[in-house]
Design a protein around this motif. Structure first.
Motif, PDB file in Angstrom:
ATOM      1  N   THR A   1       1.261  41.258  -7.477  1.00 43.75           N
ATOM      2  CA  THR A   1       1.633  39.957  -7.641  1.00 43.75           C
ATOM      3  C   THR A   1       2.619  39.904  -8.784  1.00 43.75           C
ATOM      4  O   THR A   1       3.117  40.687  -9.604  1.00 43.75           O
TER       5      THR A   1
ATOM      6  N   TRP B   1       2.266  37.968   2.047  1.00 42.48           N
ATOM      7  CA  TRP B   1       2.937  37.051   1.374  1.00 42.48           C
ATOM      8  C   TRP B   1       3.623  36.163   2.380  1.00 42.48           C
ATOM      9  O   TRP B   1       4.946  36.665   2.720  1.00 42.48           O
TER      10      TRP B   1
ATOM     11  N   ASN C   1       4.357  31.581  -3.229  1.00 41.68           N
ATOM     12  CA  ASN C   1       2.957  30.710  -3.394  1.00 41.68           C
ATOM     13  C   ASN C   1       1.872  30.634  -2.400  1.00 41.68           C
ATOM     14  O   ASN C   1       1.024  29.783  -2.352  1.00 41.68           O
ATOM     15  N   THR C   2       2.218  31.654  -1.232  1.00 39.72           N
ATOM     16  CA  THR C   2       1.168  31.316  -0.038  1.00 39.72           C
ATOM     17  C   THR C   2       0.893  32.839   0.084  1.00 39.72           C
ATOM     18  O   THR C   2       1.709  33.765   0.664  1.00 39.72           O
TER      19      THR C   2
ATOM     20  N   LEU D   1      -6.106  34.023  -8.103  1.00 38.23           N
ATOM     21  CA  LEU D   1      -4.613  33.722  -7.574  1.00 38.23           C
ATOM     22  C   LEU D   1      -4.479  32.016  -7.868  1.00 38.23           C
ATOM     23  O   LEU D   1      -3.313  31.813  -8.023  1.00 38.23           O
ATOM     24  N   SER D   2      -5.505  31.101  -7.353  1.00 37.35           N
ATOM     25  CA  SER D   2      -5.365  29.849  -7.350  1.00 37.35           C
ATOM     26  C   SER D   2      -4.972  29.292  -8.929  1.00 37.35           C
ATOM     27  O   SER D   2      -4.192  28.282  -8.856  1.00 37.35           O
TER      28      SER D   2
ATOM     29  N   LYS E   1      -2.820  30.525 -10.489  1.00 35.80           N
ATOM     30  CA  LYS E   1      -1.502  30.795 -10.743  1.00 35.80           C
ATOM     31  C   LYS E   1      -0.465  30.117  -9.669  1.00 35.80           C
ATOM     32  O   LYS E   1       0.558  30.080  -9.586  1.00 35.80           O
TER      33      LYS E   1
ATOM     34  N   ILE F   1      -1.210  29.785  -6.500  1.00 40.18           N
ATOM     35  CA  ILE F   1      -0.991  30.642  -5.242  1.00 40.18           C
ATOM     36  C   ILE F   1      -2.335  30.108  -4.266  1.00 40.18           C
ATOM     37  O   ILE F   1      -3.438  30.469  -4.696  1.00 40.18           O
TER      38      ILE F   1
END
Length: 282
Positions: free
Chosen positions: A77, A126, A130-131, A152-153, A155, A157
């Motif tokens: 990431t 990816w 952001n997804t 990740l959330s 951050k 994402i």
């Protein structure tokens, strides 16, 4: 996932597969360790020629044949590496190899997935910065997807899980990336009949154009005709022998380079994407 490849983690098949027994590792009758090593060397040369710096996982005589498929035990990431948790029992030791390699290279570790959570890198796509789409199947479970989301959330994402079909059964390997390979930010190669419907709709909603891989070649290759590695947008490395799929990519503006991989990829259910863990793309 298709930006210019600058740094990549690989492992030599000569090291990983030298003692591999086909039946133990669920490899096909075409597997030959010496031939696989030669084919891997050809791929390595093509990756290096693209301008990417290759970092080697290990050359230890550890018997971890599948560790040549470096895409699966970790996820990179913008915030550091995530050490994943493998769904295939014979691969449980591999994430530790990746963590040691990242520490050696000074790459930060964002987090680690813990059992009973399972996620393999081949299930992670990816869609944009952001997804993250994750395939939920025999190698990746909901617990693992939730752990990824927890990391990740914060951050910014979003992580979305999509159910995969069983296809050839629990022993076979159907990852989300078995049915999609990004070719550019707005272009992907797919086998649409096995795409999760909600994931298909997400891709179309984001304006991503889908190139259909040839169905006969998909089945003849056990899905490996679709497993292609972008070294830059619309520049890909693919397994040789699947002309109609290559022609479809070329018609979409892609330059396609191929290498012979019957003993390495077709026999072992892993293509050029599986054989690489990109660490830096620009």
């Amino acid at each position: 996932m298709a930006g210019p490849l600058k740094r990549v983690l690989m492992r030599s098949a000569a090291s990983a597969m030298r003692h591999a027994r086909a039946q133990e590792w669920h490899y096909g009758p075409g597997f030959d360790p010496q031939k696989a090593a030669a084919q891997h060397e050809q791929l390595t040369g093509m990756v290096a020629a693209s301008g990417a710096e290759i970092e080697w996982l290990t050359d230890a005589d550890d018997g971890l044949a599948d560790s040549v498929f470096t895409h699966d035990p970790s996820l990179m990431t913008d915030h550091g590496a995530i050490i994943l948790s493998m769904g295939k029992a014979l691969r449980r030791a591999e994430p530790g190899l990746h963590e040691a390699a990242y520490k050696r290279m000074g790459i930060p570790i964002l987090g680690r997935l813990e059992s009973p959570g399972q996620v393999e890198g081949g299930d992670c796509v990816w869609v944009d910065a952001n997804t993250l789409a994750v395939g939920r199947g025999v190698r990746t479970n909901q617990d693992g997807i939730q752990q990824l989301s927890n990391l990740l959330s914060p951050k910014g994402i979003s992580v979305f899980g999509f159910d995969l079909p069983l296809w050839h059964g629990e022993e076979a390997c159907l990852h989300l990336m078995s049915v999609i390979s990004p070719l550019a930010d707005d272009l992907a190669l797919v086998y649409a009949p096995l795409l999760p419907a909600a994931f298909y709709q997400l891709l179309r909603g984001r304006g991503i154009k889908l190139v259909e891989g040839d169905a006969d070649e998909f089945f003849a290759s056990n899905g490996l005709s679709l497993n292609v590695l972008p070294t830059a947008p619309r520049q890909v490395i693919a397994v040789a022998g699947f002309r109609r799929t290559a022609a479809a990519m070329q018609a979409a503006g892609c330059a396609v380079s191929t290498f012979e991989a019957d003993a390495l990829c077709i026999a072992c259910e892993g293509g050029p994407t599986c054989l690489t863990r990109p660490m830096l793309r620009q």
